[in-house]
Design an enzyme around this catalytic site. Sequence first.
Site, PDB file in Angstrom:
ATOM      1  N   CYS A   1       0.847  -1.199   0.000  1.00  0.00           N
ATOM      2  CA  CYS A   1       0.000   0.000   0.000  1.00  0.00           C
ATOM      3  C   CYS A   1       0.875   1.239   0.000  1.00  0.00           C
ATOM      4  CB  CYS A   1      -0.948   0.005   1.191  1.00  0.00           C
ATOM      5  SG  CYS A   1      -0.136   0.238   2.777  1.00  0.00           S
TER       6      CYS A   1
ATOM      7  N   CYS B   1       3.765   2.165   2.411  1.00  0.00           N
ATOM      8  CA  CYS B   1       5.074   1.513   2.272  1.00  0.00           C
ATOM      9  C   CYS B   1       6.102   2.472   1.672  1.00  0.00           C
ATOM     10  CB  CYS B   1       4.967   0.275   1.374  1.00  0.00           C
ATOM     11  SG  CYS B   1       3.800  -0.975   1.943  1.00  0.00           S
TER      12      CYS B   1
ATOM     13  N   CYS C   1      46.029 -18.021 -13.092  1.00  0.00           N
ATOM     14  CA  CYS C   1      46.333 -18.399 -11.713  1.00  0.00           C
ATOM     15  C   CYS C   1      45.285 -17.827 -10.777  1.00  0.00           C
ATOM     16  CB  CYS C   1      47.727 -17.917 -11.302  1.00  0.00           C
ATOM     17  SG  CYS C   1      47.865 -16.123 -11.288  1.00  0.00           S
TER      18      CYS C   1
ATOM     19  N   CYS D   1      44.218 -14.108 -10.650  1.00  0.00           N
ATOM     20  CA  CYS D   1      43.293 -13.599 -11.667  1.00  0.00           C
ATOM     21  C   CYS D   1      41.870 -13.543 -11.115  1.00  0.00           C
ATOM     22  CB  CYS D   1      43.306 -14.488 -12.908  1.00  0.00           C
ATOM     23  SG  CYS D   1      44.904 -14.619 -13.708  1.00  0.00           S
TER      24      CYS D   1
ATOM     25  N   ASP E   1      11.390  28.307 -31.954  1.00  0.00           N
ATOM     26  CA  ASP E   1      12.498  28.659 -32.827  1.00  0.00           C
ATOM     27  C   ASP E   1      11.994  28.561 -34.270  1.00  0.00           C
ATOM     28  OD1 ASP E   1      15.264  29.011 -33.713  1.00  0.00           O
ATOM     29  OD2 ASP E   1      15.142  26.893 -34.244  1.00  0.00           O
TER      30      ASP E   1
ATOM     31  N   ASP F   1      15.173  22.781 -31.935  1.00  0.00           N
ATOM     32  CA  ASP F   1      15.623  21.553 -32.599  1.00  0.00           C
ATOM     33  C   ASP F   1      16.447  20.661 -31.679  1.00  0.00           C
ATOM     34  OD1 ASP F   1      18.109  22.704 -32.440  1.00  0.00           O
ATOM     35  OD2 ASP F   1      18.258  23.165 -34.566  1.00  0.00           O
TER      36      ASP F   1
ATOM     37  N   ASP G   1      19.618  24.925 -29.735  1.00  0.00           N
ATOM     38  CA  ASP G   1      18.770  25.660 -28.802  1.00  0.00           C
ATOM     39  C   ASP G   1      18.885  25.149 -27.372  1.00  0.00           C
ATOM     40  OD1 ASP G   1      17.658  27.193 -30.941  1.00  0.00           O
ATOM     41  OD2 ASP G   1      16.426  25.466 -31.457  1.00  0.00           O
TER      42      ASP G   1
END
Length: 820
Positions: free
Chosen positions: A14, A17, A81, A84, A505, A704, A708
């Site tokens: 609900c 929470c 090894c 790694c 524009d 655009d 802008d």
Amino acid sequence: MSTSLQLQLTGMSCASCVARIEKAISNVPGVTNAKVNFATERAEVVFKDTADPNSLVQAIENSGYGAATESVELALEGMSCASCVGRIENALKATTGVIEASVNLASEKAYVRFLADSVSAEELVSAVEKAGYRATYLGLSGNAEPHDAQARRDAETRQLGRLALLASVMTLPVFVLEMGSHVIPGFHHWVGNTLGHQTSAYIQMVLTTLVLFGPGLRFFRIGFPALLHGRPDMNSLVALGTSAAWSYSLVAMFAPGLLPAGTANLYFEAAAVIASLILLGRYLEARSKGRTSEAIKRLMGLQAKTARVLRDGEVVEIPLDQVQQNDIVQVRPGEKIAVDGEVVEGASYVDESMITGEPVPVEKTPGAQVVGGTINKTGAFSFRATNVGADTVLAQIIRMVESAQGAKLPIQALVDKVTAWFVPIVIAIALLTCIAWLTLGPGPAISFALVNAVAVLIIACPCAMGLATPTSIMVGTGRAAEIGVLFRKGEALQTLRHAKVVALDKTGTLTKGRPELTDLMVTDGFEHDVVLQLVASVESRSEHPIAEAIIEGAKARGLALQSIDSFDAVPGFGIKASVAGHEVWVGADRLMTSNGIDVHRFEDEATQLADEGKSPLYAAIDGRLAAILAVSDPIKESTPQALKALHELGMKVAMITGDNRRTAQAIARQLGIDEVIAEVLPDGKVEAVKALRQGGRQVAFVGDGINDAPALAEADVGIAIGTGTDVAIESADVVLMSGDLTGVPNAIALSRATLRNIKQNLFWAFAYNTALIPVATGAFFPLFGILLSPVFAATAMALSSIFVLGNALRLKTFRPLLAA
């Protein structure tokens, strides 16, 4: 430097929470901001420095909830090894969102567990490669959860359906045995003569116990711990109400002497029916919530599943997530394009309507860009993958929609404050109701106290409040994506509704953004195509944009350019050239006048062109005036109807342009623009937006999305208009996939529809709780004899959430004002 994480939450029931999880997350060291969305069951967390997912998960689990995780396997190469192992584990653990990583040297595999949706397979593979090794994604490991949130939600919905059905089957006999006598005359005696009232009571007890501790166990498992931790939620209300009715009934059956005379009544049916109805309500609610995210599912469905890639000289079909940058991908007719790329071989027509909204397929030849998710119509071609995985246009669109759907609008702040306190207040009201009826009520007071207290607990669940805003946002932004409007920020949904001015524009927004030959009128004795061919041939030596427009105009009519014998450019005047034995002059009126050619013949035409915002040019051939022509950036075909729609919405329209005032005013008159700010340099657009905002007006700026950017960021709402390749514009709040203005009125209309829908939902949710809590307490009983049965309370509570969800889903039927 900050880090953000997206989490998929589990265990939310609900709206209350939300506040508890946000508080738990905010207490994690390093967290600067936390936002939880009840409808999407997601959390967005911002860390000051590096994110610590382990602390995050622990805090969420300690608060009684969960964070969904996924586990994957990676095949490793290059390990030699044991050292790694540590290097790869450290590299994986350093990836944002990873909780644990385990590397097995013998099997050469890595097992990684991470927060669901927080990291991609590509990022994990990249982390291993940066550590100096190679990795291949093998898929989900054996203990992994469903791969996406939708799969988890579908699984939960199915489970709720099964639980609701099982509870209903067991509740029906209880309801019939107890309530049948109130509806059917003689039923009470029939039960007594056949089953016996004691046997009937035992049947009710057994079935109700099975309902509560079978399908209904979830209420107790979550509700009571939340109550003990001082964080009661809806589950706590249901658990208190049903357990009170069940416990009272047990006492009435086995120890009636503990109760006042005449009060040993059974309320098994109330407990069973409440649990069944709420499970049914949650099932219907889960189904409805699933429908709110259908837009995301449809977007995900646009993605290809596999790709045919050239590897080691052979074409192999591989899963989409294994496609790498610079791979050569082959596409056959009818196939979906897998990822973004550049055509390197072949040609075809591609349906890009899912990106641009344009229904006409676009021709693709070598060098052309293709977008993942679009559909190849005819022909076959190969392209080089440029953007893969999370970097594709479609992936960015999906992220935008998900981000917007998870946003919190300013209107949600009040709801969060109310729901955070609502459940504790309801429990307090239920206790006061019980006490009031015990001390002031008529006999049997304890029965009245129990029934009314349980009714208060059940009726007042704040689910509808919590769902009111986020569900409308999810459906609204999803519907917006379907009509080509992407809300990058959910807050823009609310802000856009209040905008009073739309500032536009000019170049590339109102106009096509590229010059075109718009007019060519010849004098007597000259042919249109002959003049155009000669003029275009002359202009082929010029690099001016006007020259390019004239050349394109000639090519459009299928005219071949002639070779030039001599060429002379006169700065500020025009061009002189010798073409195919003709002396051709092209330029301004002063070029003609200086060479003794009278242009008054076109005086009226020149005035008209100027009034239309066009600059006239003249052409003379062999010393005679041949034509007047004009090149301009033409208005897009859809612009007039878009501006008309904006006016019908009650908006003022302003144009911001660098053109001279006369040209700007001419365009404004032609389009019915209300305000004009002309002769504005690129860096002056921000000041222009500020000027339009004077008087307290909110301004939406449409540009655009590239040049802008400062103005888009300055405006109250920045709307980037593009053709689908600008979806990553960070300055804009809204991105229009289509290359015209039709999306602007559509976005504003949808914003208003969504806010109207949210207010309807909030009114219903608040009005419902405000009106029915007094009824549930029995406050009207002394005057009107009205009481609210807990069974009806459970029905009303479930219906309130379903109503809110159903109302939000109406936004799916929103019809755009203008078609793209």
